[in-house]
Design an enzyme around this catalytic site. Structure first.
Site, PDB file in Angstrom:
ATOM      1  N   GLY A  11       0.719  -1.370   0.179  1.00 25.58           N
ATOM      2  CA  GLY A  11       0.488   0.381  -0.001  1.00 25.58           C
ATOM      3  C   GLY A  11       0.693   1.237   0.371  1.00 25.58           C
ATOM      4  O   GLY A  11       2.049   0.951   0.418  1.00 25.58           O
ATOM      5  N   ARG A  72       0.761  -5.128  -5.650  1.00 26.45           N
ATOM      6  CA  ARG A  72       0.775  -6.515  -4.559  1.00 26.45           C
ATOM      7  C   ARG A  72       1.415  -7.289  -6.464  1.00 26.45           C
ATOM      8  O   ARG A  72       0.018  -7.044  -6.905  1.00 26.45           O
ATOM      9  CB  ARG A  72      -0.283  -6.318  -4.336  1.00 26.45           C
ATOM     10  N   ASP A 103       5.270  -5.020   6.010  1.00 32.45           N
ATOM     11  CA  ASP A 103       5.518  -6.465   6.482  1.00 32.45           C
ATOM     12  C   ASP A 103       5.499  -7.335   5.027  1.00 32.45           C
ATOM     13  O   ASP A 103       6.495  -8.022   5.091  1.00 32.45           O
ATOM     14  CB  ASP A 103       4.281  -6.624   7.628  1.00 32.45           C
ATOM     15  N   THR A 126       3.663   2.523   5.844  1.00 33.89           N
ATOM     16  CA  THR A 126       2.131   2.446   6.174  1.00 33.89           C
ATOM     17  C   THR A 126       1.219   3.370   7.437  1.00 33.89           C
ATOM     18  O   THR A 126       2.003   2.983   8.202  1.00 33.89           O
ATOM     19  CB  THR A 126       1.974   0.806   5.863  1.00 33.89           C
ATOM     20  N   ASP A 128      -0.950   2.056   8.429  1.00 36.77           N
ATOM     21  CA  ASP A 128      -2.227   1.489   9.557  1.00 36.77           C
ATOM     22  C   ASP A 128      -0.600   1.632  10.726  1.00 36.77           C
ATOM     23  O   ASP A 128      -1.558   0.334  11.583  1.00 36.77           O
ATOM     24  CB  ASP A 128      -1.989  -0.337   8.953  1.00 36.77           C
ATOM     25  N   ASP A 130       0.809  -0.780  11.455  1.00 36.84           N
ATOM     26  CA  ASP A 130       0.990  -2.069  12.382  1.00 36.84           C
ATOM     27  C   ASP A 130       2.085  -3.323  12.226  1.00 36.84           C
ATOM     28  O   ASP A 130       2.281  -3.965  11.945  1.00 36.84           O
ATOM     29  CB  ASP A 130       0.122  -2.303  11.925  1.00 36.84           C
ATOM     30  N   ARG A 172      -6.788  -1.671   8.760  1.00 40.27           N
ATOM     31  CA  ARG A 172      -6.632  -3.634   8.974  1.00 40.27           C
ATOM     32  C   ARG A 172      -7.056  -3.757   9.700  1.00 40.27           C
ATOM     33  O   ARG A 172      -8.175  -3.589  10.422  1.00 40.27           O
ATOM     34  CB  ARG A 172      -5.764  -3.876   8.071  1.00 40.27           C
TER      35      ARG A 172
END
Ligand SMILES: Nc1ncnc2c1ncn2[C@@H]1O[C@H](COP(=O)(O)OP(=O)(O)O)[C@@H](O)[C@H]1O
Ligand SMILES: O=P(O)(O)OC[C@H]1O[C@](O)(COP(=O)(O)O)[C@@H](O)[C@@H]1O
Length: 320
Positions: A11, A72, A103, A126, A128, A130, A172
């Site tokens: 992303g 991706r 990741d 990202t 996120d 995360d 996510r």
């Protein structure tokens, strides 16, 4: 001259462009020959790799997304395509890689490292936030500012129109964006995957406030809870307040990187080049407790990120 390739993957996130620019300029200043990989892993397989010219990275600092584009790729899971990618790198005398992504992208490059011993350094990017081992990932501050602006605007309507607004943020499975946004926008409700919520006690808390004159409310929910529609109906039916849902979606990923994202991008990029020059083979750059460093991919890939306990403690009352 030894080649180093820079790529973005997974992303897109604000801050990728400043990281690309800094990695190219800094690598060159250290005597390396920088290359750019276009289209992420797909481009690595298909050989979309060109030597970086100064103009490729000038005037990109203020732009969101990634000028290298991203992708991706299912093909990268297969050895034969990684071998194809390796050959493209070999042909250009590239034996160092910097990947700006998440990741999944780090694991992909680690597969390439395990197969062909091409060292890489990962830069966490990202919205996120995360990625295990780092307190900060590129793009988070910009996304949070987009959310802040949206929530502030929605609050104007909520306040003027006696309404409840449910605002769904991305992330996510991670509730970081929702929690940080709920705290910094003064939301009344916050639902995230990390905190068990209790609608009965939220009802009791807000019933009292509504009786005392509250005429609007803001609820921030993380996409990982999948509660946007339900909570909107719940506010309508249980709290008797007209409610609307706003799913912020991809606007959170775009926008000109904030000053924080630009500065963090610079620090991550310098660390990534230095890590490779120091002989690092598969390290991920991290920002932890106020310092930058690199940690082995094994401490990052597939590991659960640790949430800031203070943030969890502050958000818990908004979930009850
Ligand atoms: N476990 C894995 N092992 C090897 N490659 C992976 C793995 N997970 C993802 N990838 C590769 O990395 C790409 C990007 O991963 P993705 O999770 O979509 O983004 P991000 O890098 O932001 O986490 C995937 O399309 C896939 O090609
Ligand atoms: O753009 P897509 O493919 O719909 O993916 C949406 C997902 O990507 C993100 O925006 C960013 O995720 P990554 O950075 O891990 O790719 C998530 O918050 C969201 O769930």
């Amino acid at each position: 001259m030894e080649g180093i390739a820079i790529m973005t993957s997974g992303g897109d996130a604000a801050g990728m462009n400043p990281a690309i620019k800094c990695a190219v300029d800094y690598a060159r200043s250290k005597g390396l020959k920088p290359f750019l990989v276009y289209d992420g892993l797909r481009g690595l397989i298909d050989g979309k790799i060109v030597e970086a010219k100064r103009e490729d990275v000038s005037g990109i600092m203020y732009r969101g997304g990634t000028v290298l584009r991203s992708s991706r790729s299912k093909r990268f899971f297969e050895y034969k395509y990684r071998e194809q990618a390796y050959k493209h790198l070999q042909e250009r005398n590239i034996n160092k890689l910097i990947v700006i992504g998440g990741d999944g992208s780090f694991r992909a490059l680690n597969d390439l490292y395990n197969d062909f011993k091409i060292p890489f350094a990962g830069i966490p990017a990202t919205i996120d936030n995360d990625i295990a081992g780092t307190d900060y990932c590129l793009g988070v501050d910009t996304a949070m500012n987009v959310i802040r602006e949206a929530v502030d605007s929605i609050r104007d309507t909520a306040n003027s129109f006696n309404r409840g607004f449910v605002i769904e943020t991305m992330g996510r499975h991670c509730g970081y964006l929702a929690m940080a946004s709920a705290l910094t926008s003064g939301a009344e409700i916050c639902l995230v995957p990390e905190i068990e919520y209790d609608l009965d006690s939220i009802q009791e808390r807000l019933r009292v406030e509504i009786e005392e004159g509250r005429n609007f409310l803001i609820a921030i929910v993380a996409e990982g809870c999948n509660m946007g529609d339900y909570l909107t109906r719940w506010i309508n039916e249980t709290l008797n307040m007209d409610a609307r849902l706003t799913v912020l979606g991809h606007i959170q990923r775009g926008g000109s990187p904030t000053v924080r994202d630009r500065l963090m991008a610079y620090k991550f990029a310098v660390n990534a080049v230095d890590s490779l020059l120091d002989g690092g083979t598969n390290d991920i750059m991290v920002y932890k407790g106020g310092s930058f460093g690199g940690i082995p991919i094994h401490d990052v890939a597939g590991k659960k990120p640790k949430m800031d306990q203070t943030m969890l403690d502050l958000c818990t009352p908004l979930s009850r």
